[in-house]
Design a protein around this motif. Structure first.
Motif, PDB file in Angstrom:
ATOM      1  N   MET A  54       4.823  -3.236 -22.907  1.00 25.08           N
ATOM      2  CA  MET A  54       4.759  -4.552 -22.295  1.00 25.08           C
ATOM      3  C   MET A  54       3.777  -4.499 -21.132  1.00 25.08           C
ATOM      4  SD  MET A  54       7.763  -6.878 -20.595  1.00 25.08           S
ATOM      5  CE  MET A  54       8.800  -6.662 -21.998  1.00 25.08           C
ATOM      6  N   ARG A  55       3.046  -5.598 -20.941  1.00 29.22           N
ATOM      7  CA  ARG A  55       2.077  -5.695 -19.851  1.00 29.22           C
ATOM      8  C   ARG A  55       2.240  -7.012 -19.128  1.00 29.22           C
ATOM      9  NH1 ARG A  55      -3.622  -5.471 -22.344  1.00 29.22           N
ATOM     10  NH2 ARG A  55      -4.002  -6.351 -20.295  1.00 29.22           N
ATOM     11  N   LEU A  56       2.086  -6.990 -17.825  1.00 32.75           N
ATOM     12  CA  LEU A  56       1.993  -8.230 -17.051  1.00 32.75           C
ATOM     13  C   LEU A  56       0.591  -8.767 -17.266  1.00 32.75           C
ATOM     14  CD1 LEU A  56       3.039 -10.294 -14.987  1.00 32.75           C
ATOM     15  CD2 LEU A  56       2.191  -8.758 -13.196  1.00 32.75           C
ATOM     16  N   ARG A  57       0.473  -9.988 -17.742  1.00 29.94           N
ATOM     17  CA  ARG A  57      -0.830 -10.540 -18.093  1.00 29.94           C
ATOM     18  C   ARG A  57      -1.408 -11.444 -17.009  1.00 29.94           C
ATOM     19  NH1 ARG A  57      -3.591  -9.134 -22.750  1.00 29.94           N
ATOM     20  NH2 ARG A  57      -4.738 -10.899 -21.994  1.00 29.94           N
ATOM     21  N   ASN A  58      -0.557 -12.260 -16.390  1.00 33.53           N
ATOM     22  CA  ASN A  58      -1.063 -13.238 -15.439  1.00 33.53           C
ATOM     23  C   ASN A  58      -0.038 -13.487 -14.346  1.00 33.53           C
ATOM     24  OD1 ASN A  58      -2.014 -14.418 -18.402  1.00 33.53           O
ATOM     25  ND2 ASN A  58      -3.626 -14.445 -16.870  1.00 33.53           N
ATOM     26  N   VAL A  59      -0.526 -14.065 -13.272  1.00 33.83           N
ATOM     27  CA  VAL A  59       0.314 -14.594 -12.210  1.00 33.83           C
ATOM     28  C   VAL A  59      -0.035 -16.070 -12.087  1.00 33.83           C
ATOM     29  CG1 VAL A  59       0.826 -14.531  -9.750  1.00 33.83           C
ATOM     30  CG2 VAL A  59       0.437 -12.395 -10.992  1.00 33.83           C
ATOM     31  N   LEU A  60       0.971 -16.930 -12.151  1.00 33.36           N
ATOM     32  CA  LEU A  60       0.764 -18.370 -12.124  1.00 33.36           C
ATOM     33  C   LEU A  60       1.188 -18.921 -10.772  1.00 33.36           C
ATOM     34  CD1 LEU A  60       1.612 -20.915 -14.856  1.00 33.36           C
ATOM     35  CD2 LEU A  60       2.483 -21.301 -12.561  1.00 33.36           C
ATOM     36  N   ILE A  61       0.333 -19.759 -10.203  1.00 30.32           N
ATOM     37  CA  ILE A  61       0.696 -20.488  -8.994  1.00 30.32           C
ATOM     38  C   ILE A  61       0.532 -21.977  -9.266  1.00 30.32           C
ATOM     39  CG2 ILE A  61       0.185 -18.603  -7.399  1.00 30.32           C
ATOM     40  CD1 ILE A  61      -2.457 -20.055  -6.717  1.00 30.32           C
ATOM     41  N   VAL A  62       1.328 -22.759  -8.578  1.00 29.88           N
ATOM     42  CA  VAL A  62       1.325 -24.209  -8.732  1.00 29.88           C
ATOM     43  C   VAL A  62       0.417 -24.807  -7.665  1.00 29.88           C
ATOM     44  CG1 VAL A  62       2.782 -26.261  -8.653  1.00 29.88           C
ATOM     45  CG2 VAL A  62       3.636 -24.165  -9.713  1.00 29.88           C
ATOM     46  N   VAL A  63      -0.411 -25.767  -8.087  1.00 27.90           N
ATOM     47  CA  VAL A  63      -1.362 -26.390  -7.167  1.00 27.90           C
ATOM     48  C   VAL A  63      -1.329 -27.905  -7.330  1.00 27.90           C
ATOM     49  CG1 VAL A  63      -2.853 -24.356  -7.130  1.00 27.90           C
ATOM     50  CG2 VAL A  63      -3.317 -26.179  -8.764  1.00 27.90           C
ATOM     51  N   ASP A  64      -1.650 -28.603  -6.251  1.00 30.31           N
ATOM     52  CA  ASP A  64      -1.697 -30.068  -6.274  1.00 30.31           C
ATOM     53  C   ASP A  64      -2.964 -30.600  -6.921  1.00 30.31           C
ATOM     54  OD1 ASP A  64       0.752 -30.816  -5.066  1.00 30.31           O
ATOM     55  OD2 ASP A  64      -0.063 -30.354  -3.090  1.00 30.31           O
ATOM     56  N   ASN A  65      -4.074 -29.901  -6.721  1.00 35.23           N
ATOM     57  CA  ASN A  65      -5.359 -30.391  -7.197  1.00 35.23           C
ATOM     58  C   ASN A  65      -6.109 -29.234  -7.852  1.00 35.23           C
ATOM     59  OD1 ASN A  65      -8.234 -31.027  -7.209  1.00 35.23           O
ATOM     60  ND2 ASN A  65      -7.688 -32.826  -5.997  1.00 35.23           N
TER      61      ASN A  65
END
Length: 120
Positions: free
Chosen positions: A1-12
């Protein structure tokens, strides 16, 4: 298993793509209607999509995680940050830890915590 991405939430999405490109040199790999994958594995997702998916409001500035970047010339980075985004809210300005690592901590446009430090 690999960590592929890190997601952050943005307004724009557009402002955030520019921000992460301007400061960190990240480029867009995929742009799909409110979901953007950038180089280095950073994913930006539009706040409205995330809230709909979770069926919850998003709390900014949770201070429960941070994005960490390394930069050899931290003084030049700190100057670029101040020049391009003078409205930046800092946790701490450029400082040096007791073990010799230089760091700066601040919030991005949406209150996501970022640390930039010299390599250890």
């Amino acid at each position: 298993m690999r960590l592929r991405n890190v997601l952050i939430v943005v307004d724009n999405i557009e402002k955030s793509k520019k921000y992460y490109h301007d400061l960190f040199g990240l480029d867009v790999v995929l742009d799909n209607e409110g979901n953007v994958i950038m180089t280095e594995g950073l994913v930006l997702q539009d706040k409205s999509i995330w809230e709909k998916f979770l069926d919850r409001n998003i709390a900014g500035k949770s201070n429960s995680c941070e994005l960490y970047f390394e930069e050899n010339d931290l003084e030049a980075f700190a100057e670029k940050l101040e020049r391009l985004y003078p409205e930046t809210e800092y946790v701490n300005q450029l400082m040096t830890h007791s073990w010799g690592q230089k760091v700066v901590r601040f919030y991005d446009l949406d209150g996501n915590l970022i640390e930039v430090g010299t390599p250890v």
